[in-house]
Scaffold this active site. Structure first.
Site, PDB file in Angstrom:
ATOM      1  N   LYS A  13      -3.214   3.350   4.121  1.00 33.21           N
ATOM      2  CA  LYS A  13      -2.430   2.565   5.097  1.00 33.21           C
ATOM      3  C   LYS A  13      -1.036   3.160   5.302  1.00 33.21           C
ATOM      4  CE  LYS A  13      -2.452  -1.293   2.760  1.00 33.21           C
ATOM      5  NZ  LYS A  13      -3.094  -0.864   1.514  1.00 33.21           N
ATOM      6  N   ARG A  87      -1.874 -10.387   3.244  1.00 33.34           N
ATOM      7  CA  ARG A  87      -2.764 -10.001   2.148  1.00 33.34           C
ATOM      8  C   ARG A  87      -3.607 -11.167   1.663  1.00 33.34           C
ATOM      9  NH1 ARG A  87       0.201  -5.122   0.390  1.00 33.34           N
ATOM     10  NH2 ARG A  87      -0.953  -4.085  -1.243  1.00 33.34           N
ATOM     11  N   ARG A 124      -2.454   9.799  -7.702  1.00 33.70           N
ATOM     12  CA  ARG A 124      -1.275   9.772  -6.818  1.00 33.70           C
ATOM     13  C   ARG A 124       0.008   9.978  -7.617  1.00 33.70           C
ATOM     14  NH1 ARG A 124      -0.575   4.870  -2.669  1.00 33.70           N
ATOM     15  NH2 ARG A 124      -0.349   3.589  -4.527  1.00 33.70           N
ATOM     16  N   ARG A 157       3.429   5.684 -10.042  1.00 36.96           N
ATOM     17  CA  ARG A 157       3.832   4.290  -9.870  1.00 36.96           C
ATOM     18  C   ARG A 157       3.240   3.454 -10.999  1.00 36.96           C
ATOM     19  NH1 ARG A 157       2.701   2.612  -3.612  1.00 36.96           N
ATOM     20  NH2 ARG A 157       1.865   0.788  -4.649  1.00 36.96           N
ATOM     21  N   ARG A 168      -5.533  -4.617  -8.891  1.00 36.04           N
ATOM     22  CA  ARG A 168      -5.215  -4.562  -7.451  1.00 36.04           C
ATOM     23  C   ARG A 168      -6.479  -4.562  -6.596  1.00 36.04           C
ATOM     24  NH1 ARG A 168      -1.929   0.639  -7.181  1.00 36.04           N
ATOM     25  NH2 ARG A 168      -1.340   0.161  -5.048  1.00 36.04           N
TER      26      ARG A 168
HETATM   27  P1  AMP Z   1       1.588  -1.718  -1.528  1.00 41.51           P
HETATM   28  O1  AMP Z   1       2.644  -0.681  -1.562  1.00 41.51           O
HETATM   29  O2  AMP Z   1       1.294  -2.220  -0.147  1.00 41.51           O
HETATM   30  O3  AMP Z   1       0.343  -1.322  -2.284  1.00 41.51           O
HETATM   31  O4  AMP Z   1       2.188  -2.997  -2.303  1.00 41.51           O
HETATM   32  C1  AMP Z   1       2.603  -2.895  -3.653  1.00 41.51           C
HETATM   33  C2  AMP Z   1       2.637  -4.268  -4.279  1.00 41.51           C
HETATM   34  O5  AMP Z   1       3.602  -5.086  -3.599  1.00 41.51           O
HETATM   35  C3  AMP Z   1       1.345  -5.074  -4.217  1.00 41.51           C
HETATM   36  O6  AMP Z   1       0.436  -4.710  -5.240  1.00 41.51           O
HETATM   37  C4  AMP Z   1       1.888  -6.490  -4.412  1.00 41.51           C
HETATM   38  O7  AMP Z   1       2.250  -6.725  -5.745  1.00 41.51           O
HETATM   39  C5  AMP Z   1       3.176  -6.443  -3.578  1.00 41.51           C
HETATM   40  N1  AMP Z   1       2.918  -6.838  -2.175  1.00 41.51           N
HETATM   41  C6  AMP Z   1       3.036  -6.062  -1.061  1.00 41.51           C
HETATM   42  N2  AMP Z   1       2.713  -6.757   0.039  1.00 41.51           N
HETATM   43  C7  AMP Z   1       2.407  -8.000  -0.377  1.00 41.51           C
HETATM   44  C8  AMP Z   1       1.969  -9.177   0.282  1.00 41.51           C
HETATM   45  N3  AMP Z   1       1.796  -9.211   1.606  1.00 41.51           N
HETATM   46  N4  AMP Z   1       1.746 -10.289  -0.477  1.00 41.51           N
HETATM   47  C9  AMP Z   1       1.933 -10.285  -1.801  1.00 41.51           C
HETATM   48  N5  AMP Z   1       2.319  -9.208  -2.498  1.00 41.51           N
HETATM   49  C10 AMP Z   1       2.550  -8.064  -1.795  1.00 41.51           C
END
Ligand code: AMP
Length: 216
Positions: A13, A87, A124, A157, A168
């Site tokens: 994404k 999400r 990654r 990360r 996740r």
């Molecule tokens: P990402 O970089 O999109 O994988 O997001 C990293 C982390 O941020 C996720 O695993 C969640 O802990 C948090 N996060 C990001 N977007 C959301 C969302 N819309 N709702 C809840 N937690 C989020």
């Protein structure tokens, strides 16, 4: 108007949102990036979110609502690509209440198999300074552990550790998959195969967006 980019962690994404921002006139909003900025700044929100994110769980909806409103507030007249929100169905319903100002025109589902996601996430590496992303085998940096772009150290990360990856992916299956049905029900859903070269996937997404835009 808003296009949503929905897919499991590791589906690509972020890469596609960057390409759409660089080559298709979109403004990218990533809730993951916004949260990581809060963590880096050490704000109260960042302090609350840090451990939750490291475990791979979802940050509470209330925090996300503030973040999404803040991020969208300066972009009413822009074409937005939303990476990482909604999400869960509750977030999708919240977004619907904002649609007088920010209409959602399409939900693009980047679909990738779980074994491929695990391979992508576990390899990654991210630059701690400029956030450029590499992969230990698929797209390694020239010097191992060093960013090609700014020369700073590459790190893994916290949520790319094996335990968090599995949380996740489970969180995605349980909470985010139902969001796809939400948008199928609204006739806004489109599935894209998330395999192959990023530029080919980008071209497919761009064609879908152009189709949706024609129907406006
Ligand atoms: P990402 O970089 O999109 O994988 O997001 C990293 C982390 O941020 C996720 O695993 C969640 O802990 C948090 N996060 C990001 N977007 C959301 C969302 N819309 N709702 C809840 N937690 C989020």
């Amino acid at each position: 108007m808003i296009f949503l980019l929905i897919g499991a962690p590791g589906a690509g994404k972020g890469t596609q949102a960057d390409l759409l921002a660089d080559h298709a006139g979109f403004v990218k909003i990533s809730t993951g990036d916004a949260l990581r900025r809060q963590v880096k700044l050490g704000t109260p929100v960042g302090k609350q979110a840090e451990a939750i994110m490291a475990r791979g769980e979802l940050v509470p909806d209330k925090i996300l609502l503030e973040i999404i409103k803040e991020e969208l507030s300066t972009k009413t007249d822009k074409n937005v690509i939303l990476d990482g929100y909604p999400r869960n169905v509750s977030q999708a319903e919240t977004l619907k209440t904002l649609e007088d100002y920010y209409p959602v025109k399409g939900c693009i589902h980047l679909d990738v198999r779980r074994d491929v996601l695990i391979e992508r996430l576990s390899g990654r590496r991210v630059c701690g300074n400029c956030q450029s992303t590499f992969h230990v085998t698929a797209s390694p940096s020239k010097v191992p552990g060093v960013c090609d772009k700014c020369g700073k150290d590459l790190v893994q990360r916290a949520d790319d550790e094996p335990k968090s990856i599995s949380v996740r992916l489970d969180v995605y299956d349980q909470n985010t998959q139902p969001v796809l049905d939400f948008y199928k029900g609204r006739n806004l859903y489109c599935r894209i195969n998330g395999y192959g070269q990023p530029i080919d996937i980008f071209n497919e997404i761009k064609a879908v967006i152009d189709d949706c835009a024609q129907g406006l």
